[in-house]
Design a protein around this motif. Structure first.
Motif, PDB file in Angstrom:
ATOM      1  N   GLY A  35     -35.590 -14.109  25.414  1.00 44.36           N
ATOM      2  CA  GLY A  35     -35.742 -15.369  25.839  1.00 44.36           C
ATOM      3  C   GLY A  35     -36.650 -16.191  26.607  1.00 44.36           C
ATOM      4  O   GLY A  35     -37.258 -16.211  27.057  1.00 44.36           O
ATOM      5  N   TRP A  36     -36.532 -17.993  26.103  1.00 50.09           N
ATOM      6  CA  TRP A  36     -37.263 -18.560  27.496  1.00 50.09           C
ATOM      7  C   TRP A  36     -36.046 -19.219  28.185  1.00 50.09           C
ATOM      8  O   TRP A  36     -35.297 -19.887  27.154  1.00 50.09           O
ATOM      9  N   LYS A  43     -31.999 -28.441  39.548  1.00 49.25           N
ATOM     10  CA  LYS A  43     -31.132 -28.778  38.205  1.00 49.25           C
ATOM     11  C   LYS A  43     -30.742 -27.259  38.223  1.00 49.25           C
ATOM     12  O   LYS A  43     -31.726 -26.141  38.537  1.00 49.25           O
ATOM     13  N   GLU A  44     -29.507 -26.664  37.053  1.00 43.03           N
ATOM     14  CA  GLU A  44     -29.050 -25.469  37.030  1.00 43.03           C
ATOM     15  C   GLU A  44     -30.089 -25.013  35.662  1.00 43.03           C
ATOM     16  O   GLU A  44     -30.663 -25.395  34.955  1.00 43.03           O
ATOM     17  N   ARG A  45     -30.643 -23.289  35.907  1.00 48.60           N
ATOM     18  CA  ARG A  45     -31.088 -22.789  34.743  1.00 48.60           C
ATOM     19  C   ARG A  45     -30.572 -23.585  33.281  1.00 48.60           C
ATOM     20  O   ARG A  45     -29.584 -22.999  32.789  1.00 48.60           O
ATOM     21  N   GLU A  46     -31.607 -23.669  32.667  1.00 45.45           N
ATOM     22  CA  GLU A  46     -31.546 -24.429  30.972  1.00 45.45           C
ATOM     23  C   GLU A  46     -31.831 -23.253  29.936  1.00 45.45           C
ATOM     24  O   GLU A  46     -33.118 -22.677  29.867  1.00 45.45           O
ATOM     25  N   PHE A  47     -31.229 -22.590  28.484  1.00 49.43           N
ATOM     26  CA  PHE A  47     -31.429 -22.559  28.090  1.00 49.43           C
ATOM     27  C   PHE A  47     -32.452 -23.075  26.928  1.00 49.43           C
ATOM     28  O   PHE A  47     -31.931 -23.742  26.569  1.00 49.43           O
ATOM     29  N   VAL A  48     -33.425 -22.213  26.444  1.00 48.17           N
ATOM     30  CA  VAL A  48     -34.546 -23.031  26.134  1.00 48.17           C
ATOM     31  C   VAL A  48     -34.607 -22.220  23.954  1.00 48.17           C
ATOM     32  O   VAL A  48     -34.703 -22.703  23.428  1.00 48.17           O
ATOM     33  N   TYR A  94     -39.852 -19.979  32.415  1.00 53.22           N
ATOM     34  CA  TYR A  94     -39.338 -18.572  32.133  1.00 53.22           C
ATOM     35  C   TYR A  94     -38.572 -17.595  30.868  1.00 53.22           C
ATOM     36  O   TYR A  94     -38.389 -17.919  30.535  1.00 53.22           O
ATOM     37  N   CYS A  95     -39.836 -16.089  30.501  1.00 55.21           N
ATOM     38  CA  CYS A  95     -38.980 -15.481  29.801  1.00 55.21           C
ATOM     39  C   CYS A  95     -38.041 -14.387  30.425  1.00 55.21           C
ATOM     40  O   CYS A  95     -38.261 -14.643  31.195  1.00 55.21           O
ATOM     41  N   ALA A  96     -37.000 -14.386  29.108  1.00 50.49           N
ATOM     42  CA  ALA A  96     -36.480 -13.216  29.814  1.00 50.49           C
ATOM     43  C   ALA A  96     -36.313 -12.438  28.707  1.00 50.49           C
ATOM     44  O   ALA A  96     -36.282 -12.887  27.849  1.00 50.49           O
TER      45      ALA A  96
END
Length: 123
Positions: A35-36, A43-48, A94-96
């Motif tokens: 995931g990115w 701000k909150e971490r946001e899904f890309v 970030y990548c995860a």
């Protein structure tokens, strides 16, 4: 355990493009879903976006049509192609990695994170 390392961030003008890379190392890296995410100050971490090991892809609403996620399993690398960048895309990206075939937008479901790379889009 998988280790992740992002690269490719930088400064770009609005309307420009950048490509981020996330190199994965470690045992069975290709079996992970990737995931990115991004996080802007305050701000909150946001899904890309995210891609499963089999190639299923999903995107966050704010980047659909502008960003493309891809992966090269032979190179254990995931890419995030970002086009038509806007100042509001400025964030640390970030990548995860998540063990398994299911991709999700929930950051809590990801086991391993890279160190992040800064993307700054100027107006």
């Amino acid at each position: 355990q998988v280790q992740l390392a992002e690269s490719g961030g930088g400064l770009v003008q609005a309307g420009g493009s950048l490509r981020l890379s996330c190199a994965a190392s470690g045992r069975t890296a290709s079996s992970y879903s990737m995931g990115w995410f991004r996080q802007a100050p305050g701000k909150e971490r946001e899904f890309v976006g995210a891609v499963s090991w089999s190639g299923w892809i999903e995107y966050g609403d704010s980047v659909k049509g502008r960003f493309t996620v891809s992966r090269d399993n032979a190179k254990n690398t995931v890419y995030l192609q970002m086009n038509s960048l806007k100042p509001e895309d400025t964030a640390v990206y970030y990548c995860a990695a998540r063990n398994g075939q299911i991709i999700t937008a929930d950051s809590k479901e990801y086991d391993t994170w890279g160190q992040g790379t800064q993307v700054t889009v100027s107006s």
